[in-house]
Design a protein around this motif. Structure first.
Motif, PDB file in Angstrom:
ATOM      1  N   GLU A  19       3.060   8.123  -5.901  1.00  0.00           N
ATOM      2  CA  GLU A  19       2.211   9.111  -6.576  1.00  0.00           C
ATOM      3  C   GLU A  19       0.775   9.084  -6.037  1.00  0.00           C
ATOM      4  O   GLU A  19       0.142  10.124  -5.892  1.00  0.00           O
ATOM      5  N   LEU A  20       0.287   7.891  -5.725  1.00  0.00           N
ATOM      6  CA  LEU A  20      -1.093   7.771  -5.238  1.00  0.00           C
ATOM      7  C   LEU A  20      -1.267   8.248  -3.807  1.00  0.00           C
ATOM      8  O   LEU A  20      -2.389   8.528  -3.393  1.00  0.00           O
ATOM      9  N   ASP A  21      -0.163   8.296  -3.047  1.00  0.00           N
ATOM     10  CA  ASP A  21      -0.226   8.775  -1.668  1.00  0.00           C
ATOM     11  C   ASP A  21      -1.371   8.084  -0.922  1.00  0.00           C
ATOM     12  O   ASP A  21      -2.320   8.723  -0.452  1.00  0.00           O
ATOM     13  N   LEU A  22      -1.288   6.768  -0.855  1.00  0.00           N
ATOM     14  CA  LEU A  22      -2.377   5.956  -0.301  1.00  0.00           C
ATOM     15  C   LEU A  22      -2.524   6.120   1.207  1.00  0.00           C
ATOM     16  O   LEU A  22      -1.534   6.174   1.927  1.00  0.00           O
ATOM     17  N   PRO A  23      -3.768   6.177   1.678  1.00  0.00           N
ATOM     18  CA  PRO A  23      -4.005   6.261   3.130  1.00  0.00           C
ATOM     19  C   PRO A  23      -3.478   5.006   3.840  1.00  0.00           C
ATOM     20  O   PRO A  23      -3.322   3.949   3.220  1.00  0.00           O
ATOM     21  N   GLU A  24      -3.247   5.129   5.135  1.00  0.00           N
ATOM     22  CA  GLU A  24      -2.718   4.003   5.921  1.00  0.00           C
ATOM     23  C   GLU A  24      -3.690   2.834   5.992  1.00  0.00           C
ATOM     24  O   GLU A  24      -3.309   1.747   6.413  1.00  0.00           O
ATOM     25  N   THR A  25      -4.929   3.046   5.588  1.00  0.00           N
ATOM     26  CA  THR A  25      -5.934   1.973   5.639  1.00  0.00           C
ATOM     27  C   THR A  25      -5.693   0.910   4.575  1.00  0.00           C
ATOM     28  O   THR A  25      -6.283  -0.160   4.631  1.00  0.00           O
ATOM     29  N   PHE A  26      -4.822   1.191   3.611  1.00  0.00           N
ATOM     30  CA  PHE A  26      -4.529   0.217   2.560  1.00  0.00           C
ATOM     31  C   PHE A  26      -3.544  -0.836   3.063  1.00  0.00           C
ATOM     32  O   PHE A  26      -2.588  -0.516   3.769  1.00  0.00           O
ATOM     33  N   ILE A  27      -3.783  -2.072   2.666  1.00  0.00           N
ATOM     34  CA  ILE A  27      -2.900  -3.197   2.993  1.00  0.00           C
ATOM     35  C   ILE A  27      -2.049  -3.461   1.750  1.00  0.00           C
ATOM     36  O   ILE A  27      -2.568  -3.503   0.633  1.00  0.00           O
ATOM     37  N   PHE A  28      -0.752  -3.628   1.951  1.00  0.00           N
ATOM     38  CA  PHE A  28       0.160  -3.884   0.836  1.00  0.00           C
ATOM     39  C   PHE A  28       0.602  -5.343   0.861  1.00  0.00           C
ATOM     40  O   PHE A  28       0.947  -5.861   1.916  1.00  0.00           O
ATOM     41  N   GLN A  29       0.573  -5.969  -0.299  1.00  0.00           N
ATOM     42  CA  GLN A  29       1.049  -7.341  -0.416  1.00  0.00           C
ATOM     43  C   GLN A  29       2.081  -7.404  -1.530  1.00  0.00           C
ATOM     44  O   GLN A  29       1.758  -7.189  -2.698  1.00  0.00           O
ATOM     45  N   ASP A  30       3.321  -7.700  -1.140  1.00  0.00           N
ATOM     46  CA  ASP A  30       4.396  -7.898  -2.112  1.00  0.00           C
ATOM     47  C   ASP A  30       4.223  -9.310  -2.669  1.00  0.00           C
ATOM     48  O   ASP A  30       4.428 -10.297  -1.964  1.00  0.00           O
TER      49      ASP A  30
END
Length: 117
Positions: A19-30
């Motif tokens: 839903e947030l459609d985050l830009p590629e600049t965001f880092i994801f941490q599971d």
């Protein structure tokens, strides 16, 4: 810093991230496969001012350990979050000096406005 702490197995986290459609600049941490470090938790705490604000009282372990009947303080919340990923309220979205914790409609709407506004 632009970062999202989430659980890849959580349908709510998946829905919100989509839903947030985050830009590629965001880092994801599971947080299940890559544990939160004490330093990362300190960064989150610096932005919220409270470990309790980062703590999920909906966690299964919260109920199993009957923690609602215990008098928890900030140090307890901190230690529990570091002990088990399930105690972190998710998702946690950090955009520079802003932090958005949890999945309430208001929190997600505010995050969306900040990211895309």
């Amino acid at each position: 810093m632009k970062k999202v702490y989430h659980l890849s197995t959580c349908d709510t986290c998946k829905r919100i991230i989509e839903e947030l459609d985050l830009p590629e600049t965001f880092i994801f941490q599971d947080i299940k496969t890559e544990e939160i470090t004490p330093e990362q938790l300190e960064e989150m705490h610096a932005l919220t001012g409270s470990y309790e604000a980062l703590f999920s009282k909906r966690a299964r372990l919260y109920k199993e350990r009957d923690l609602k009947n215990k008098d928890l303080n900030e140090a307890d919340y901190k230690n529990l979050i570091l002990e088990h990923y399930t105690f972190l309220k998710r998702p946690v979205i950090i955009k520079e000096d802003e932090i958005f914790v949890g999945n309430s409609k208001k929190t997600i709407a505010t995050a969306k406005e900040s990211i895309h506004g």
